[in-house]
Design an enzyme around this catalytic site. Structure first.
Site, PDB file in Angstrom:
ATOM      1  CG  ASP A   1       6.602  20.807  -9.590  1.00 25.92           C
ATOM      2  OD1 ASP A   1       6.418  19.651  -8.604  1.00 25.92           O
ATOM      3  OD2 ASP A   1       5.944  20.803 -10.680  1.00 25.92           O
ATOM      4  N   GLY A   2       9.566  19.409  -8.545  1.00 29.78           N
ATOM      5  CA  GLY A   2      10.385  18.595  -9.017  1.00 29.78           C
ATOM      6  C   GLY A   2      11.236  17.869  -8.095  1.00 29.78           C
TER       7      GLY A   2
ATOM      8  CG  HIS B   1      10.039  16.594  -0.196  1.00 31.74           C
ATOM      9  ND1 HIS B   1       9.704  17.461  -1.410  1.00 31.74           N
ATOM     10  CD2 HIS B   1       9.348  15.473  -0.228  1.00 31.74           C
ATOM     11  CE1 HIS B   1       8.354  16.794  -1.874  1.00 31.74           C
ATOM     12  NE2 HIS B   1       8.069  15.782  -1.169  1.00 31.74           N
TER      13      HIS B   1
ATOM     14  CG  LEU C   1      14.469  38.289   1.654  1.00 32.89           C
ATOM     15  CD1 LEU C   1      14.054  39.002   0.263  1.00 32.89           C
ATOM     16  CD2 LEU C   1      14.938  36.846   1.507  1.00 32.89           C
TER      17      LEU C   1
HETATM   18  C1  FPP Z   1       7.004  19.817  -5.188  1.00 37.57           C
HETATM   19  O1  FPP Z   1       7.604  18.933  -5.686  1.00 37.57           O
HETATM   20  C2  FPP Z   1       7.519  20.091  -3.752  1.00 37.57           C
HETATM   21  C3  FPP Z   1       6.791  20.255  -2.641  1.00 37.57           C
HETATM   22  C4  FPP Z   1       5.404  19.653  -2.495  1.00 37.57           C
HETATM   23  C5  FPP Z   1       7.424  20.493  -1.291  1.00 37.57           C
HETATM   24  C6  FPP Z   1       8.331  21.562  -1.263  1.00 37.57           C
HETATM   25  C7  FPP Z   1       9.219  21.473   0.025  1.00 37.57           C
HETATM   26  C8  FPP Z   1      10.483  21.939   0.147  1.00 37.57           C
HETATM   27  C9  FPP Z   1      11.523  22.456  -1.245  1.00 37.57           C
HETATM   28  C10 FPP Z   1      11.180  21.434   1.430  1.00 37.57           C
HETATM   29  C11 FPP Z   1      11.754  22.695   2.031  1.00 37.57           C
HETATM   30  C12 FPP Z   1      10.904  23.732   2.176  1.00 37.57           C
HETATM   31  C13 FPP Z   1      11.195  24.744   2.932  1.00 37.57           C
HETATM   32  C14 FPP Z   1      10.237  25.968   3.052  1.00 37.57           C
HETATM   33  C15 FPP Z   1      11.974  24.633   4.551  1.00 37.57           C
HETATM   34  P1  FPP Z   1       7.071  17.571  -6.077  1.00 37.57           P
HETATM   35  O2  FPP Z   1       7.303  16.607  -4.829  1.00 37.57           O
HETATM   36  O3  FPP Z   1       5.658  17.794  -6.607  1.00 37.57           O
HETATM   37  O4  FPP Z   1       8.066  16.866  -7.077  1.00 37.57           O
HETATM   38  P2  FPP Z   1       7.596  16.048  -8.328  1.00 37.57           P
HETATM   39  O5  FPP Z   1       6.720  16.873  -9.065  1.00 37.57           O
HETATM   40  O6  FPP Z   1       8.837  15.658  -9.192  1.00 37.57           O
HETATM   41  O7  FPP Z   1       7.020  14.943  -7.636  1.00 37.57           O
END
Ligand code: FPP
Length: 250
Positions: A25-26, A42, A136
């Protein structure tokens, strides 16, 4: 495996968790603080994914399960969802060879029927090419929700009961857990959540029953070896009791 006391009759905590689950998250806040669009966050998050996979393998973790996209994330703006799906496809195309060379076994969990067919094709191909790897186990949750998972397992067992293959009395936590998305993988020992929120957000609701929970303010794109090792140190300091008393465990 869902009954920890059956899984392990020894109570000392292994210094390294066998299975780590991560809520990444974040990304959005990371991007906002740099005056960048959310998708830049992302994209930066993919680097942390790569590094975390390497760290998990180096530290001797056997299973790493990453929450990449929840059942509820479909509610996000269409542009963000489209870009995220594009990012998953791109990351798969770019990383599979290297994961395979490094003996990583890749598995996706979640509602595949909700994903674009091109992404599903890549997912199936990646799982197939890495299926005999013994390093893994990397499990990526996309279009995944803990409630969806539990309902699916319940439907599977209910169908078997209706077909006369099992009786209702034969439904136990072990054969129920085997029908969940993680199948026969061990339950996560440690949950890491970045981004400062302290909740589970519909991730692996059944499997996290006895996980140690570690929350950090660190935003996912900033997650690094120091953070990872802090989480491991936290885990190593925990006494896991599974319902027993502290004296029994000691
Ligand atoms: C949450 O942060 C993150 C996500 C919903 C997406 C996670 C995806 C990635 C890390 C991209 C790559 C992943 C793979 C497996 C290749 P948020 O958008 O909710 O952040 P915020 O809370 O700061 O708005």
């Amino acid at each position: 495996m869902s009954s920890p006391q059956k899984k392990s009759q020894k109570f000392e905590v292994d210094a390294v968790p066998q299975h780590i689950a991560v809520i990444m998250d974040g990304n959005g806040r990371w991007a906002k603080s740099r005056m960048k669009p959310r998708h830049a966050g992302h994209r930066a998050g993919v680097k942390s994914v790569r590094q975390t996979v390497e760290l998990a393998a180096q530290r001797g973790v056997s299973y790493l399960t990453l929450f990449a996209f929840s059942s509820e994330n479909w509610r996000r703006p269409e542009d963000e969802v489209t870009r995220l799906m594009g990012l998953f496809l791109e990351a798969l195309q770019r990383e599979v060879d290297s994961l395979h060379r490094n003996d990583v076994r890749l598995k996706f969990i979640g509602a595949r029927d909700q994903l674009h067919k091109d992404l599903v094709k890549k997912i199936c191909a990646a799982e197939d090419v890495t299926k005999n790897n013994a390093g893994l186990n990397l499990q990526v949750a996309v279009a995944y929700g803990g409630r969806w998972d539990i309902v699916n397992a319940a439907k599977t067992l209910a169908t078997r009961a209706v077909n006369g293959e099992i009786s209702v009395a034969d439904m136990h936590d072990d054969n129920f857990a085997a029908e969940l998305a993680l199948g026969d993988a061990p339950d996560p020992d440690l949950l890491i959540r970045t981004g400062g929120e302290q909740r589970i957000s519909n991730f692996l609701l059944w499997n996290l029953a006895y996980a140690e929970l570690w929350f950090t303010e660190c935003l996912w794109p900033d997650f690094d070896a120091q953070e990872f090792d802090e989480a491991l140190a936290f885990y190593a300091s925990r006494q896991r009791r599974y319902g027993y008393t502290g004296d029994q465990v000691a």
